[in-house]
Design a protein around this motif. Structure first.
Motif, short mmCIF file in Angstrom:
data_model
loop_
_atom_site.label_atom_id
_atom_site.label_comp_id
_atom_site.label_asym_id
_atom_site.label_seq_id
_atom_site.Cartn_x
_atom_site.Cartn_y
_atom_site.Cartn_z
N VAL A 123 5.47 57.06 60.24
CA VAL A 123 4.44 56.46 59.57
C VAL A 123 3.75 57.54 58.59
CG1 VAL A 123 1.97 55.48 59.82
CG2 VAL A 123 3.74 54.84 61.40
N ILE A 124 3.37 57.13 57.66
CA ILE A 124 2.68 57.81 56.66
C ILE A 124 1.39 57.16 56.10
CG2 ILE A 124 2.84 58.60 54.00
CD1 ILE A 124 5.75 59.01 54.40
N THR B 268 8.05 61.05 50.62
CA THR B 268 8.60 61.15 52.05
C THR B 268 7.93 62.74 52.30
OG1 THR B 268 10.77 62.04 51.61
CG2 THR B 268 10.20 59.64 52.23
N LEU B 269 7.85 63.04 53.69
CA LEU B 269 7.27 64.54 54.01
C LEU B 269 8.54 65.39 53.52
CD1 LEU B 269 5.41 66.17 55.36
CD2 LEU B 269 6.45 65.87 57.38
N LEU C 107 10.13 67.58 61.71
CA LEU C 107 11.11 68.28 62.70
C LEU C 107 12.10 66.90 62.95
CD1 LEU C 107 11.95 70.66 64.47
CD2 LEU C 107 10.77 69.33 66.52
N GLY C 108 13.41 67.31 63.26
CA GLY C 108 14.29 66.25 63.48
C GLY C 108 14.66 65.35 62.34
N THR C 109 14.38 64.12 62.46
CA THR C 109 14.47 63.00 61.50
C THR C 109 13.59 63.10 60.30
OG1 THR C 109 13.51 61.53 62.80
CG2 THR C 109 15.72 61.43 63.10
N GLY C 110 12.45 63.93 60.47
CA GLY C 110 11.63 63.87 59.54
C GLY C 110 10.85 62.71 59.33
N THR C 111 9.84 62.58 58.31
CA THR C 111 9.05 61.29 58.20
C THR C 111 9.08 60.79 56.90
OG1 THR C 111 7.30 62.41 59.87
CG2 THR C 111 6.63 60.75 58.43
N THR C 112 9.65 59.58 56.85
CA THR C 112 9.75 58.81 55.53
C THR C 112 9.17 57.48 55.43
OG1 THR C 112 11.51 57.49 56.53
CG2 THR C 112 11.97 59.65 55.44
#
Length: 432
Positions: free
Chosen positions: A178-179, A33-34, A43-48
């Motif tokens: 999205v990743i 994850t980021l 930022l916020g919830t992040g990126t998973t």
């Protein structure tokens, strides 16, 4: 006994003397994850992405049909999609390779199209009639094959160092979290460009497919991706109506209110218009959105838009720009457009002698650009001052005050240090 001893020793050496970077080769990156504070996407919830996917929604795909099944029409179900080898979008359901002739329908023929809409006889009206209708029908057939909707909570990751998605347009539309990592996105080739008579005064060809398009997308991390036109460079296409017959659109476009995006350690190569952030001067709904971080990326042989920004707050740091010696069509790298607020620091540029510092920045209705720590062919330069001095007669002077200072980032290295690191580590297959 001595022979047995040698055999055991050899076995131990085979265990201890592993190939270079073997640990990285076997490391499963699909649930990465980021990291916190790694650009706007954190930022916020992040990126998973799809890190929460259960085992039933982890896919390894080796062909188009497998990719379609895994994407599930762009569903929001958490999923991890691993690309193995080369996945070719231009194939039928049986895996047979398709070309432009396979998509052409209703009597479409390029020679007839060019004859029908020759500006000398057709004029400046938009194309209409049988050949344009046939072009649209043919384009729709290709789009059914090459457009792939990516839903929320998705990770797309390449396996090893040779994962390629060829001829495809990944479209993240209205999706969140999205990743896309460690995959080469190659040659999103449009078989049926449309002629637009009034574009740019002389008219131009308009193509349909970005290799990766973020359209109203949020919380997206693009990392260690390589994007290019490899296989069909536009420079090799003919000239039609005195304009290059373009086959490719953007490599990565971030538009229509997309927000909270981090693009890192990626390589954008051998392309005209690489990255557009914000798609219209009049799209005022983009205000407060289009927050994008670009760090440790390489733009090699990119003619323009690296990036071009409207409205967005863009942190552009520790990137490497390479303009090849034979790039006589180079236009600019950083495009400052309507209400953009670009904070550029510690970027390195390598150019041939015919490209000057003043060429690196182009402004259209933009008012501000923060630029510090820039290296130009190994020498520190004041990018903003030089831009204003050389372009004051044709472009508005830019101020340094963009109204914000980035806080979501890791260590910002000097341009020299970042330049070397990016040359070694950017692009697909180089995750360490």
């Amino acid at each position: 006994m001595r022979i047995r001893h040698l055999t055991i020793t050899a076995a131990l050496l085979g265990t201890l003397c592993l190939p270079a970077h073997a640990d990285e080769q076997v490391r499963d990156i699909s649930r990465d994850t980021l990291a916190p504070n790694d650009g706007w996407a954190s930022l916020g919830t992040g990126t998973t992405g799809g890190a929460a996917a259960d085992d039933a929604h982890v896919y390894t795909v080796a062909d188009r049909a497998g990719l379609v099944r895994a994407l599930d029409g762009g569903s929001d179900t958490p999923k991890i999609i691993k690309i193995a080898g080369t996945v070719d979008a231009n194939t039928d359901d049986a895996g047979r390779r398709l070309d432009c002739a396979d998509y052409a329908t209703d009597g479409y023929d390029l020679k007839k199209y060019l004859t029908a809409y020759d500006p000398r006889t057709w004029g400046a009206d938009k194309p209409s009639g049988p050949q344009e209708e046939a072009r649209q029908a043919s384009a729709a057939r290709q789009a059914e094959r090459v457009v792939f909707p990516v839903g929320s909570n998705t990770t797309i990751v390449g396996l090893g160092s040779s994962a390629v998605l060829k001829g495809a347009s990944l479209q993240v539309k209205g999706a969140d979290n999205v990743i896309v990592r460690n995959v080469e996105l190659r040659d999103a080739y449009d078989c049926f460009p449309v002629w637009q008579p009034n574009t740019g005064g002389l008219g131009d060809w308009k193509t349909a497919y970005d290799t990766l398009w973020l359209n109203g997308a949020t919380h997206v991390w693009v990392d260690h991706v390589t994007a290019s036109d490899q296989g069909h460079p536009d420079a090799g296409e003919p000239t039609c109506f005195a304009r290059n017959y373009l086959r490719h659109d953007g490599l990565l476009d971030i538009t229509n209110g997309s927000d909270l995006v981090t693009v890192s350690w990626s390589r954008f190569a051998a392309h005209d218009k690489a990255m557009l952030i914000g798609n219209g001067d009049n799209v005022t709904s983009d205000r407060g959105k289009l927050r994008v971080t670009l760090h440790h990326n390489e733009f090699d042989g990119v003619v323009q838009r690296a990036p071009r920004v409207r409205f967005g707050q863009v942190h552009l740091y520790d990137n490497r720009y390479v303009v090849p010696e034979d790039s006589l069509d180079y236009r600019y790298s950083i495009g400052v457009s309507t209400e953009s607020r670009i904070y550029a620091e510690n970027n390195a540029f390598h150019t041939p002698s015919h490209v000057e510092v003043a060429d690196l920045v182009k402004s259209w209705n933009g008012t501000a650009l923060h630029a510090s720590g820039t290296l130009f062919n190994g020498y520190p330069v004041d990018l903003l001052t030089i831009h204003n001095a050389y372009n004051s007669g044709s472009e508005r002077d830019l101020t340094d005050d963009v109204g914000w200072t980035p806080t979501l980032h890791g260590t910002v290295d000097s341009a020299a240090v970042a330049d070397r690191a990016v040359a070694r580590g950017a692009g697909a297959g180089r995750i360490r």
